[in-house]
Design a protein around this motif. Structure first.
Motif, PDB file in Angstrom:
ATOM      1  N   GLU A  76       0.837  -1.205   0.000  1.00 41.04           N
ATOM      2  CA  GLU A  76       0.000   0.000   0.000  1.00 41.04           C
ATOM      3  C   GLU A  76       0.868   1.250   0.000  1.00 41.04           C
ATOM      4  OE1 GLU A  76      -2.891  -0.052   3.109  1.00 41.04           O
ATOM      5  OE2 GLU A  76      -4.204  -1.420   2.007  1.00 41.04           O
ATOM      6  N   TYR A  77       1.949   1.228   0.762  1.00 39.58           N
ATOM      7  CA  TYR A  77       2.869   2.364   0.802  1.00 39.58           C
ATOM      8  C   TYR A  77       3.438   2.634  -0.589  1.00 39.58           C
ATOM      9  CZ  TYR A  77       7.226   4.833   1.901  1.00 39.58           C
ATOM     10  OH  TYR A  77       8.273   5.714   1.919  1.00 39.58           O
ATOM     11  N   LYS A 126       0.694   4.199  -2.883  1.00 34.96           N
ATOM     12  CA  LYS A 126       0.410   5.619  -2.661  1.00 34.96           C
ATOM     13  C   LYS A 126       1.544   6.495  -3.158  1.00 34.96           C
ATOM     14  CE  LYS A 126      -3.513   4.706  -0.861  1.00 34.96           C
ATOM     15  NZ  LYS A 126      -3.846   3.493  -1.616  1.00 34.96           N
ATOM     16  N   ALA A 181       1.197   6.825  -6.867  1.00 27.99           N
ATOM     17  CA  ALA A 181       0.139   7.796  -7.190  1.00 27.99           C
ATOM     18  C   ALA A 181       0.635   9.217  -6.992  1.00 27.99           C
ATOM     19  CB  ALA A 181      -1.076   7.526  -6.311  1.00 27.99           C
ATOM     20  N   GLN A 200      -2.451  11.650  -0.434  1.00 23.28           N
ATOM     21  CA  GLN A 200      -2.058  10.238  -0.505  1.00 23.28           C
ATOM     22  C   GLN A 200      -1.895   9.645   0.886  1.00 23.28           C
ATOM     23  OE1 GLN A 200      -2.113   8.523  -3.313  1.00 23.28           O
ATOM     24  NE2 GLN A 200      -2.788  10.454  -4.207  1.00 23.28           N
ATOM     25  N   SER A 201      -1.344  10.441   1.808  1.00 26.96           N
ATOM     26  CA  SER A 201      -1.146   9.966   3.177  1.00 26.96           C
ATOM     27  C   SER A 201      -2.493   9.622   3.811  1.00 26.96           C
ATOM     28  CB  SER A 201      -0.444  11.061   3.975  1.00 26.96           C
ATOM     29  OG  SER A 201      -0.211  10.626   5.269  1.00 26.96           O
ATOM     30  N   ARG A 242      -5.188   8.712   2.196  1.00 31.05           N
ATOM     31  CA  ARG A 242      -5.651   7.458   1.587  1.00 31.05           C
ATOM     32  C   ARG A 242      -4.952   6.252   2.198  1.00 31.05           C
ATOM     33  NH1 ARG A 242      -7.933   7.206  -3.917  1.00 31.05           N
ATOM     34  NH2 ARG A 242      -8.358   9.298  -4.662  1.00 31.05           N
ATOM     35  N   LEU A 243      -3.682   6.411   2.556  1.00 29.98           N
ATOM     36  CA  LEU A 243      -2.929   5.283   3.093  1.00 29.98           C
ATOM     37  C   LEU A 243      -3.378   4.947   4.503  1.00 29.98           C
ATOM     38  CD1 LEU A 243      -0.609   3.313   2.652  1.00 29.98           C
ATOM     39  CD2 LEU A 243       0.961   5.029   3.496  1.00 29.98           C
TER      40      LEU A 243
END
Lengths: 154, 250
Positions: free
Chosen positions: A10-11, A14, A17, B94-95, B97-98
């Motif tokens: 997941e890291y 992201k 993205a 993004q953070s 979302r994570l």
């Protein structure tokens, strides 16, 4: 490791993205693979991620590519790869049947041969498999190969 | 009075933070930016300074940027400061979302950006960001469109339509007179009409971006903008003619 796998992938997702928003163009597969390897390498001598990754991607000019990245940050561009207890069986099957320029149907057939090997040879074989395809239209689930359906009552 | 504008952390005797007010001046000198919220569309438009002859405008940075798939931002003021804020906002998107497995809401990211701007009004040795932002987007689950504005003091508020930067007062007056609930192409037209109040007409002086729930942010081509400007001018000419026509008969 299950925890590491989810956290780490997941890291990476992201950050891939974020790159796209910052720079207006998506990361190439090679760049994403190198970034992933870099993160594994940085963590290796402190707090290693126990995660093995096969990264598949499609770039417009280059076409499809596959990268083998293992938990000690080995990076290699390959045509075929496998991880886990069944990997030896799969690799043997692929050595025998793989040739460059295979069609999607031939490739799925090879995947099915590998799954058959795992099911018959491995004592601790997993019951279900999912097949995903990555091409110019993106990444998507193609099919499931289930030998144990999810329990309806559970 | 001049003694109280040196350091940001000092109030003046009559309760002003001069650095913040000077930052607002910087915003007032920046290029005009307008935002209009419709029922299913949100539009941002900014004034584009004509490019120098040798400048490669194809590769030059766009003024309306994506923060996430469903959020976009335009600003007026110091563009270099904007790059820093935009970068931090993109990381935060993004953070978020994570850590919570959900995209940000427009309000959340506006609050975050405003919070950042406020932090720089209460720290030693730093100056405030010299820009006001217009943030548009769709709520990821309810699909409701929003338009927010932040300014150098760190305040933020939601708007149906707003403008910032040069001549923003005239644009806001125009919007107050002419705003009505619109959707799709009508929203785009309203935004461009508002911007044309203060900008020379023509696609090469305006940059417009449209956000819809399904298609995300779409930057309009120069030719498309020219087309809409031509429509607007024709409508204006028709309205003028209609006004003059009956009067002449009488």
């Amino acid at each position: 490791e299950i925890g590491c796998r989810v956290q780490f992938t997941e890291y990476i997702q992201k950050n891939v993205a974020l790159y796209q928003f910052r720079n207006g163009i998506p990361l190439t597969t090679a760049a994403a693979a190198n970034f992933t390897r870099g993160e594994l390498a940085t963590a290796l001598r402190k707090n290693p991620y126990q995660v093995n990754v096969l990264m598949a991607g499609y770039d417009k000019e280059i076409g499809p590519s596959l990268y083998y990245i293992d938990y000690i940050a080995t990076l290699h561009k390959v045509d075929r790869g496998a991880f886990g207890y069944g990997s030896y069986f799969c690799l043997a099957m692929m050595d025998r049947h793989y040739h460059s320029g295979m069609t999607v149907e031939e490739a799925i057939d090879l995947v099915d041969k590998c799954i058959l090997e795992i099911r018959s040879r491995l004592v601790v074989a997993p019951p279900n498999f999912v097949i995903k395809i990555v091409d110019k239209d993106g990444a998507r689930e193609y099919a499931w190969r289930e030998s144990v359906k999810p329990d309806a009552t559970a | 009075m001049a003694r109280y504008d040196r350091a940001i952390t000092v109030f003046s005797p009559d309760g002003h933070l001069f650095q913040v007010e000077y930052a607002l001046e910087a915003v007032r000198k920046g290029n005009a930016a307008v935002g209009v919220r419709g029922t299913d569309t949100v539009v941002l438009g900014v004034e584009k300074k004509s490019a120098a002859k040798l400048q490669d405008s194809r590769l030059s940075v766009r003024k309306i940027v994506n923060l996430d798939n469903h959020i976009a931002l335009a600003c007026a003021g110091l563009k270099a400061d904007a790059r820093v804020l935009i970068n931090r906002a993109r990381i935060e998107c993004q953070s978020h979302r994570l850590t919570v497995e959900d995209p940000v809401t427009v309000e959340y990211i506006t609050r975050y950006i405003a919070g950042l701007q406020q932090k720089y009004t209460q720290s030693g040795g730093v100056r405030p960001f010299g820009l006001s932002t217009l943030i548009i987007g769709f709520d990821p689950y309810t699909g409701v469109p929003s338009l927010y504005q932040t300014d150098p003091s760190g305040t933020f508020s939601a708007w149906k339509a707003n403008a910032t930067g040069r001549n923003s007062n005239s644009i806001r007056e125009f919007l107050e007179k002419n705003y009505k609930e619109t959707s799709g192409q009508e929203t785009i037209k309203l935004a461009i009409r508002a911007l044309l109040e203060v900008v020379e007409s023509g696609g090469k002086n305006i940059e417009v971006a449209v956000m819809t729930k399904d298609q995300g942010l779409r930057q309009l081509e120069e030719s498309e903008i020219d087309g809409i400007v031509a429509e607007i001018e024709a409508e204006k000419a028709a309205a003028e003619a209609a006004k003059k026509g009956p009067a002449r008969d009488a």
